[in-house]
Enzyme design. Structure first.
Site, PDB file in Angstrom:
ATOM      1  N   PRO B  17       0.790  -1.236   0.000  1.00 16.07           N
ATOM      2  CA  PRO B  17       0.000   0.000   0.000  1.00 16.07           C
ATOM      3  C   PRO B  17       0.821   1.285   0.000  1.00 16.07           C
ATOM      4  O   PRO B  17       0.331   2.314  -0.474  1.00 16.07           O
ATOM      5  CB  PRO B  17      -0.822  -0.114   1.293  1.00 16.07           C
ATOM      6  N   ASP B  41       5.726   8.411  -9.686  1.00 13.34           N
ATOM      7  CA  ASP B  41       6.142   9.128  -8.489  1.00 13.34           C
ATOM      8  C   ASP B  41       5.478   8.657  -7.202  1.00 13.34           C
ATOM      9  O   ASP B  41       6.135   8.509  -6.180  1.00 13.34           O
ATOM     10  CB  ASP B  41       5.835  10.621  -8.668  1.00 13.34           C
ATOM     11  N   LYS B  63       1.144   6.157 -18.652  1.00 15.23           N
ATOM     12  CA  LYS B  63       2.234   5.900 -19.591  1.00 15.23           C
ATOM     13  C   LYS B  63       2.766   4.476 -19.405  1.00 15.23           C
ATOM     14  O   LYS B  63       3.961   4.230 -19.529  1.00 15.23           O
ATOM     15  CB  LYS B  63       3.385   6.894 -19.351  1.00 15.23           C
ATOM     16  N   GLY B  85       2.306  -0.234  -7.217  1.00 11.60           N
ATOM     17  CA  GLY B  85       1.698  -0.138  -5.897  1.00 11.60           C
ATOM     18  C   GLY B  85       0.929  -1.417  -5.633  1.00 11.60           C
ATOM     19  O   GLY B  85       0.590  -2.153  -6.561  1.00 11.60           O
ATOM     20  N   GLY B  86       0.670  -1.730  -4.392  1.00 13.19           N
ATOM     21  CA  GLY B  86      -0.136  -2.909  -4.056  1.00 13.19           C
ATOM     22  C   GLY B  86       0.510  -4.189  -4.533  1.00 13.19           C
ATOM     23  O   GLY B  86       1.694  -4.434  -4.296  1.00 13.19           O
ATOM     24  N   ASP B  87      -0.259  -5.010  -5.208  1.00 11.87           N
ATOM     25  CA  ASP B  87       0.248  -6.239  -5.806  1.00 11.87           C
ATOM     26  C   ASP B  87       0.524  -5.974  -7.282  1.00 11.87           C
ATOM     27  O   ASP B  87      -0.285  -5.327  -7.959  1.00 11.87           O
ATOM     28  CB  ASP B  87      -0.792  -7.352  -5.667  1.00 11.87           C
ATOM     29  N   THR B 117      -2.264  -6.146  -1.756  1.00 17.06           N
ATOM     30  CA  THR B 117      -3.075  -5.333  -2.649  1.00 17.06           C
ATOM     31  C   THR B 117      -4.056  -4.455  -1.846  1.00 17.06           C
ATOM     32  O   THR B 117      -4.303  -4.693  -0.663  1.00 17.06           O
ATOM     33  CB  THR B 117      -3.815  -6.228  -3.676  1.00 17.06           C
ATOM     34  N   ALA B 118      -4.574  -3.419  -2.492  1.00 14.37           N
ATOM     35  CA  ALA B 118      -5.430  -2.440  -1.801  1.00 14.37           C
ATOM     36  C   ALA B 118      -6.662  -3.075  -1.162  1.00 14.37           C
ATOM     37  O   ALA B 118      -7.142  -2.598  -0.130  1.00 14.37           O
ATOM     38  CB  ALA B 118      -5.847  -1.342  -2.775  1.00 14.37           C
TER      39      ALA B 118
END
Lengths: 260, 260
Positions: B17, B41, B63, B85-87, B117-118
């Site tokens: 996360p 970022d 992108k 991010g997450g998984d 994951t989230a």
């Protein structure tokens, strides 16, 4: 959540698939601060030296209610870590511990530490089968009636999304997996890929099996209670990369927007 | 998978996360060995000192194809970590990287490192909403047609399981969330609990909002592209524990088998 100064409380810890390198730092820290560590053997054994100096209470599969009651009792005056495999909130200990806690009327600080669940651990070994929407369904009918499970399978297969099957097959219910295959075949062609992952990211991990819905009977013996089965969705396809890899890709839809 | 001696390859790394304590040891090790680290970022910033000594390529949201192409080019002769991010396998970089890799015909060692994951990070903050079967659906219609998303929502709500909504709302599609609520109301009573979790387990995490399907319009402003929304299932209920906690419990069904 229990604060840093807190000396008692419940940490319900998702330890990921098994190997320590797939635990989060938060999970390791929660175990480090615990006086008591409670869990079943298959999740405790991989923890090894993390358990040194702890009072370890080994419980067996199927004794979740008893384990939760004991943990709550101890957590009134101690720091208690309850160990789940994978993520604590997905077929893990979080639900039953909170249910028993609610029923007891006790007010005890609780933190749930999330972990890498078997769906994500298994998927990582076979390409990218869950790139977008997906569903997670357990075939265990110990706590959910089989007809409810069948309705859920029908619903999710009917919209063509990948489906991760937990608890696909055990001695007590050898036929549930065949039922799941029947439901998938109502909606998916025999070319839809299926992955069978046993003991994903555990020390005793087996080589994943990549097959198709049409040929799954040939590899049915690879499926037991330690496996996760991933049915691809209607858009999924087999992925190959020479000698390096074989798996499943479920495209996200970039191919509809971009040229590459 | 790339071996220990391997000096080139792609590591597609799920960093969880956001907070470093929710990364796995394997994710940290993959970044440590990388020559190049590529990502957008919002996922790179939390990595902080882990990026020291690396060549960092910052890319922007949207992108992904460009980022994947660049990563594959570099990975022919370098160790390249692509950050999700997450998984990495769930609305992450794994799918598109493997698609572009397949299309390029290159054979490069690839390892996908799973992460929290989230769905699981968010759930851990609001009790145990996903205790059993559940579905994960994104409301982004950039890559999936809206009518397909609506059919999926109908299917999963129709069988009463909890549904985790990714990308619930953005400037480009402010109305998709209202549509999801409409579909939920076809099948669920207004008492079904809903959790809104913003920036779960990131430094800038917001206090989770617990509401019900009937009252969700009152808190709609809390929902944006950084939130995950968890609709409870037909059996879910609000969970309270005095001052300590408020959330959702989805019972597993133990109450049908045990007295506690």
């Amino acid at each position: 959540m229990p604060g840093k100064e807190q000396t008692n409380g419940l940490w319900i810890v998702g330890c990921g698939p098994g190997k320590q390198e797939y635990m989060t730092g938060r999970a390791i820290a929660a175990i480090a601060r615990a006086d008591y560590v409670i869990g079943n053997d298959s999740y405790l054994t991989p923890l090894g030296p993390l358990l040194n100096g702890k009072t370890v209470i080994r419980s067996s599969m199927g004794k979740e209610v008893e384990r939760a009651t004991k943990a709550i009792e101890l957590a009134r005056s101690h720091a208690v870590a309850i160990i789940s495999g994978g993520d604590a909130g997905v077929y893990g200990m979080a639900g039953i511990v909170l249910e028993v806690l609610e029923h007891s009327g006790a007010q005890i600080p609780v933190e749930i530490v999330p972990g890498v669940t078997a769906a994500n651990a298994g998927a990582s070994l076979v390409g990218s089968p869950l790139s977008g929407d997906f569903a997670v369904i357990s075939l265990s009918d110990l706590l959910t009636p089989l007809e409810v499970i069948e309705k859920r399978l029908d619903a999710v297969f009917s919209v063509g999304i990948p489906v991760v099957i937990y608890n696909p097959r055990s001695h007590g219910r050898p036929h549930n997996f065949a039922l799941a295959v029947e439901h998938a075949r109502k909606f998916y062609p025999p070319t839809v890929p299926v992955a069978i992952v046993k003991n994903a990211l555990r020390e005793d991990q087996a080589e994943p099996v990549i097959t198709t819905l049409g040929e799954i009977e040939n590899v049915i013996d690879a499926i037991d209670m330690h496996t996760t089965v991933i049915f691809g969705g209607i858009e999924s396809r087999i992925w190959r990369m020479g000698d390096y890899a074989r798996g499943i890709i479920t495209p996200r839809g970039y191919q509809r927007k971009y040229v590459y």
